[in-house]
Design an enzyme around this catalytic site. Structure first.
Site, PDB file in Angstrom:
ATOM      1  N   GLU A 166       0.825  -1.215   0.000  1.00  0.00           N
ATOM      2  CA  GLU A 166       0.000   0.000   0.000  1.00  0.00           C
ATOM      3  C   GLU A 166       0.858   1.262   0.000  1.00  0.00           C
ATOM      4  O   GLU A 166       0.533   2.255  -0.650  1.00  0.00           O
ATOM      5  CB  GLU A 166      -0.916   0.013   1.239  1.00  0.00           C
ATOM      6  N   THR A 220      -5.376   6.631  -5.563  1.00  0.00           N
ATOM      7  CA  THR A 220      -5.470   6.856  -4.116  1.00  0.00           C
ATOM      8  C   THR A 220      -4.547   7.995  -3.691  1.00  0.00           C
ATOM      9  O   THR A 220      -4.914   8.838  -2.874  1.00  0.00           O
ATOM     10  CB  THR A 220      -5.129   5.558  -3.354  1.00  0.00           C
TER      11      THR A 220
HETATM   12  N1  HSE Z   1      -8.274   4.621   3.667  1.00  0.00           N
HETATM   13  C1  HSE Z   1      -7.723   4.696   2.350  1.00  0.00           C
HETATM   14  C2  HSE Z   1      -8.141   6.015   1.717  1.00  0.00           C
HETATM   15  C3  HSE Z   1      -8.233   3.544   1.540  1.00  0.00           C
HETATM   16  O1  HSE Z   1      -9.316   6.349   1.806  1.00  0.00           O
HETATM   17  O2  HSE Z   1      -7.305   6.707   1.142  1.00  0.00           O
HETATM   18  C4  HSE Z   1      -7.767   3.531   0.117  1.00  0.00           C
HETATM   19  O3  HSE Z   1      -8.434   2.486  -0.560  1.00  0.00           O
END
Ligand code: HSE
Length: 306
Positions: free
Chosen positions: A128, A181
């Site tokens: 991530e 993201t």
């Molecule tokens: N919590 C993260 C965001 C998840 O909202 O950026 C990304 O899938």
């Protein structure tokens, strides 16, 4: 054991009130991965189908996650990783998390399970970090553990599993626009007012209570987000219309799935979930935006061996 094929599930992170700390696992969407030992002392991404992904292990989330696991073991064992990508990157349903989680799960199994599932989360988080610049756990934790996961603390990492009400269903609409993201994190305000924080932690606490007591109405009322959603929803075509539509059709609640552009509705039972899914489909059909729709129960087991 020399090789393993796994299903690596999609996930819905945040669930409105739990930005970066809450997520749940889907069972109808996910990647398939085939991992086998090699004698080259090297991590190789040998095949990717379905989507285009980096083939260099250091640029691929699965490669990075596996390397972080092997580093902890001080092992130079090599692995070949094949990914059949069914979750589109940038969709908001945990595409990078599925690859990272599936890879560390499979490698851990092949090596005789030196780590427990909770320990695997931190390795998958390295994927991530590569994908978004932030090592959040709210997709990788439910992908590995199944069900609902709550990150109580990042440092030290402490992840709790929450109960899954039997009749809960998730409908996900994925408009085919890509929102990275990294980009959708960069637009979030870094400061939160006390009033918003009070509302948010009230809702998150209530959501946890609702999962324990199977109080579907309370669960629906808790799916509020006045911190991140107002900023991110601007990027999602017809967000407000969809919210009104699914509410009218009886969904428990609605919001952005992860960092978007996917949106999710939680529903009680298959009948209502189908009604909500059909309404979303009819609404989006004449909007000149390609889309995917998924209806899923909550996957209680996470990554599984095929
Ligand atoms: N919590 C993260 C965001 C998840 O909202 O950026 C990304 O899938």
């Amino acid at each position: 054991m020399e090789q393993l094929k796994v299903f690596a599930p999609a996930t819905v992170a945040n669930l409105s009130c739990g930005f970066d700390v809450l997520g749940c696992c889907l069972d109808s969407v996910g990647d398939e991965m085939f991992i086998k030992k090699n004698d080259l002392n090297e991590i190789r991404i040998t095949k990717v189908t379905g989507q285009s992904l980096p083939m260099e292990a250091d640029q691929n989330v699965a490669g990075v996650a596996v390397k972080s696991l092997l580093k902890e073991l001080d092992s130079n064992q090599g692995f070949d990783i094949e990914i059949s990508k069914k979750i589109k990157p940038g969709s908001g349903i945990g595409s990078s998390a599925a690859s990272s989680a599936g890879a560390v799960f499979a490698v851990n199994k092949i090596l005789g399970e030196p780590f427990n599932p909770h320990q695997l989360i931190s390795f998958a988080m390295q994927g991530e970090l590569l994908a978004s610049g932030n090592a959040h756990a709210d997709n990788v934790a439910p992908a590995i553990l199944g069900g609902f996961s709550l990150v109580r603390s990042y440092c030290p990492l402490e992840v709790l599993s929450l109960p899954v009400p039997e009749e809960l269903r998730v409908v996900v609409l994925h408009p085919m626009i890509e929102i990275k993201t990294k980009d959708s994190r960069s637009i979030i305000k870094q400061n939160v007012s006390l009033k918003s924080a009070i509302n948010q932690w009230g809702n998150l606490g209530a959501l946890v209570s609702a999962l324990y007591t199977e109080d579907y109405e309370l669960l629906g009322r808790s799916l509020q987000d006045e911190i991140v959603e107002p900023v991110r929803s601007i990027l999602i075509p017809y967000f407000q219309d969809l919210d009104e539509l699914v509410t009218e059709k009886g969904a428990l609640g609605f919001g952005i799935s992860g960092s978007g552009p996917s949106v999710y509705a939680l529903c009680k039972g298959d009948e209502n979930a189908h009604k909500v899914k059909d309404a979303m489909e009819t609404f989006y059909s004449d909007k000149n935006i390609d889309f995917d729709l998924h209806l899923s129960a909550i996957n209680k087991h996470g990554v599984k061996i095929l």
